[in-house]
Design a protein around this motif. Structure first.
Motif: not given
Ligand code: ZN
Ligand code: ZN
Length: 151
Positions: A20-22, A74-76, A68-69
């Motif tokens: 996710a480019a984090l 990545l997170v809902r 951020a997530l």
């Protein structure tokens, strides 16, 4: 805490972040793990779980990581009316939720008719629709039993 049949045993959180480019940081790994462990947890529960892993972590740090997530997909984040924001790791499948009116328990409900069919509206008013949110409200089995113990 909502129940979900999908429990990732050994998800590679580091590569999820990288994909996710984090940047991979310990708070991000801990928050991601907490959301996977506790589907539909609210922020306070996630902070509690992260602190078990990392020790002292500020509320603000956890909020920032959750934002951020969520932004990275990545997170809902879900927020049934009258409820605090909840977070889950089951993303991008357009599943729905059933919420107990009494105790607030949340469980996942798959799309009733297959793969994200609920995105097809009879009239989209010209919108490019990418998400349908369906919340079923009712009373969970525990609360139903508590209300009528003889049943
Ligand atoms: Zn309930
Ligand atoms: Zn869910």
């Amino acid at each position: 805490m909502g129940k979900t049949p999908r429990v990732e045993a050994a998800t590679d959180f580091e590569s999820m972040l990288r994909d996710a480019a984090l940047r991979v940081t310990r708070p991000r790994l801990a928050v991601l793990a907490a959301v996977h462990r506790h589907p539909h947890a609210d922020t306070d529960s996630i902070i509690g779980s992260v602190r078990e892993d990392l020790g002292a972590v500020s509320h603000q740090a956890v909020y920032d990581v959750l934002r951020a997530l969520t932004g990275a997909g990545l997170v809902r984040r879900i927020q049934p009316s009258g409820s605090l924001a909840r977070y889950e790791s089951r993303v991008a499948d357009n599943h729905h939720h059933v919420v107990c009116r009494s105790c607030g328990t949340i469980a996942d409900v798959d799309c009733a008719a297959g793969h994200a069919p609920c995105l097809s509206t009879t009239d989209d008013h010209g919108f490019a629709i990418d998400e349908a949110e369906v919340v079923y409200w009712g009373v969970c089995p525990d609360c139903a039993r508590a209300a009528s113990p003889d049943a």
